[in-house]
Design a protein around this motif. Structure first.
Motif, short mmCIF file in Angstrom:
data_model
loop_
_atom_site.label_atom_id
_atom_site.label_comp_id
_atom_site.label_asym_id
_atom_site.label_seq_id
_atom_site.Cartn_x
_atom_site.Cartn_y
_atom_site.Cartn_z
N ALA A 28 -68.21 -16.58 -104.76
CA ALA A 28 -68.13 -17.83 -105.63
C ALA A 28 -66.99 -18.96 -105.17
O ALA A 28 -67.01 -19.85 -105.56
CB ALA A 28 -68.14 -17.58 -107.14
N PHE A 29 -65.94 -18.22 -104.77
CA PHE A 29 -64.67 -18.94 -104.22
C PHE A 29 -64.89 -19.56 -102.81
O PHE A 29 -63.68 -20.06 -102.48
CB PHE A 29 -63.60 -18.47 -104.54
N GLY A 30 -65.63 -19.12 -102.11
CA GLY A 30 -65.92 -19.32 -100.94
C GLY A 30 -65.25 -18.52 -99.70
O GLY A 30 -65.25 -18.92 -98.51
N HIS A 31 -64.61 -17.27 -100.16
CA HIS A 31 -63.96 -16.33 -99.34
C HIS A 31 -65.10 -15.65 -98.67
O HIS A 31 -65.98 -15.00 -99.14
CB HIS A 31 -63.06 -15.41 -100.10
N GLY A 32 -65.03 -15.26 -97.35
CA GLY A 32 -65.92 -14.73 -96.72
C GLY A 32 -65.93 -13.04 -97.03
O GLY A 32 -64.71 -12.60 -96.99
N LEU A 33 -66.93 -12.52 -96.67
CA LEU A 33 -67.10 -11.19 -96.96
C LEU A 33 -68.04 -10.40 -96.15
O LEU A 33 -68.96 -11.19 -95.72
CB LEU A 33 -67.42 -10.57 -98.44
N VAL A 34 -67.87 -9.18 -95.57
CA VAL A 34 -68.55 -8.45 -94.79
C VAL A 34 -69.27 -7.45 -95.42
O VAL A 34 -68.57 -6.46 -96.02
CB VAL A 34 -67.98 -8.06 -93.55
N ASP A 35 -70.60 -7.37 -95.95
CA ASP A 35 -71.19 -6.42 -96.66
C ASP A 35 -71.73 -5.33 -95.71
O ASP A 35 -72.61 -5.42 -95.10
CB ASP A 35 -72.55 -6.78 -97.42
N LEU A 36 -71.01 -4.19 -95.67
CA LEU A 36 -71.58 -2.94 -94.84
C LEU A 36 -72.86 -2.15 -95.65
O LEU A 36 -73.55 -1.57 -94.73
CB LEU A 36 -70.31 -1.93 -94.82
N GLY A 37 -72.75 -2.47 -96.79
CA GLY A 37 -74.07 -1.76 -97.40
C GLY A 37 -73.67 -0.09 -97.52
O GLY A 37 -72.78 0.42 -97.21
N ARG A 38 -74.72 0.60 -98.20
CA ARG A 38 -74.62 2.05 -98.49
C ARG A 38 -75.22 2.54 -97.27
O ARG A 38 -76.13 2.29 -96.66
CB ARG A 38 -75.38 2.28 -99.74
N VAL A 39 -74.21 3.70 -96.92
CA VAL A 39 -74.63 4.59 -95.91
C VAL A 39 -74.67 5.74 -96.04
O VAL A 39 -73.85 6.23 -96.89
CB VAL A 39 -73.72 4.53 -94.62
N PRO A 40 -75.36 7.03 -95.42
CA PRO A 40 -75.07 8.23 -95.98
C PRO A 40 -74.05 8.84 -95.71
O PRO A 40 -73.31 8.50 -94.50
CB PRO A 40 -76.40 8.93 -95.03
N PRO A 41 -73.66 9.90 -96.08
CA PRO A 41 -72.36 10.78 -95.45
C PRO A 41 -72.05 10.97 -94.27
O PRO A 41 -70.97 10.84 -93.66
CB PRO A 41 -72.14 11.83 -96.41
N ALA A 42 -73.22 11.33 -93.54
CA ALA A 42 -73.25 11.77 -92.02
C ALA A 42 -72.64 10.31 -91.35
O ALA A 42 -71.95 10.51 -90.32
CB ALA A 42 -74.23 12.22 -91.44
N THR A 43 -73.41 9.25 -91.41
CA THR A 43 -72.86 7.87 -91.11
C THR A 43 -71.65 7.63 -91.18
O THR A 43 -70.65 7.20 -90.41
CB THR A 43 -73.65 6.76 -91.42
N ALA A 44 -70.88 7.84 -92.37
CA ALA A 44 -69.60 7.55 -92.78
C ALA A 44 -68.66 8.49 -92.18
O ALA A 44 -67.58 7.93 -91.37
CB ALA A 44 -69.37 7.72 -94.18
N GLU A 45 -69.06 9.64 -91.78
CA GLU A 45 -68.17 10.85 -90.97
C GLU A 45 -68.21 10.30 -89.48
O GLU A 45 -67.33 10.40 -88.81
CB GLU A 45 -68.72 12.15 -91.18
N ARG A 46 -69.37 9.65 -88.93
CA ARG A 46 -69.45 9.38 -87.49
C ARG A 46 -68.55 8.13 -87.29
O ARG A 46 -67.66 8.04 -86.55
CB ARG A 46 -70.89 9.01 -87.23
N LEU A 47 -68.45 7.39 -88.33
CA LEU A 47 -67.56 5.93 -88.38
C LEU A 47 -66.23 6.52 -88.40
O LEU A 47 -65.35 6.08 -87.49
CB LEU A 47 -67.79 5.02 -89.33
N ALA A 48 -65.88 7.33 -88.99
CA ALA A 48 -64.59 7.86 -89.38
C ALA A 48 -64.21 8.56 -88.14
O ALA A 48 -63.00 8.28 -87.59
CB ALA A 48 -64.45 8.80 -90.57
#
Length: 106
Positions: free
Chosen positions: A54-74
């Motif tokens: 609402a303040f015009g600040h940009g955000l990147v929404d990654l969304g929800r991911v399964p644990p395996a995806t989070a582990e791969r990203l890590a």
């Protein structure tokens, strides 16, 4: 505020496209998407999108991911750090920057 000039526009007509934050979020989302594609993870982030608050600040929404995806990203981040990647260039290293890489493709 009631006394603020609207320069001929109603405040309700504000658009995210009038915000620098929107463009920063869009560019960052594009850079992240490109890296995810190269890593074969683009389908694991179906909700990846640029947004603005609402303040015009940009955000990147990654969304929800399964644990395996989070582990791969890590693991990818660990590998990047182990190979000498540094977020800032203040330590004298010559590690690449994602922003520099993205600008180089433009």
């Amino acid at each position: 505020m009631p006394d603020e000039p609207t320069h001929g526009r109603d405040a309700a007509a504000w658009s995210p496209l009038d915000s620098d934050g929107w463009y920063a979020a869009r560019d960052a989302t594009t850079a992240l998407r490109d890296v995810l594609v190269r890593a074969g993870l683009e389908k694991d982030f179906p909700y990846l999108r640029a947004d603005v608050n609402a303040f015009g600040h940009g955000l990147v929404d990654l969304g929800r991911v399964p644990p395996a995806t989070a582990e791969r990203l890590a693991e990818l981040l660990r590998l990047a750090l182990a190979s000498g990647y540094r977020r800032d260039g203040n330590d004298g290293s010559h590690g690449s920057s994602i922003a520099e890489e993205h600008e180089g493709r433009a």
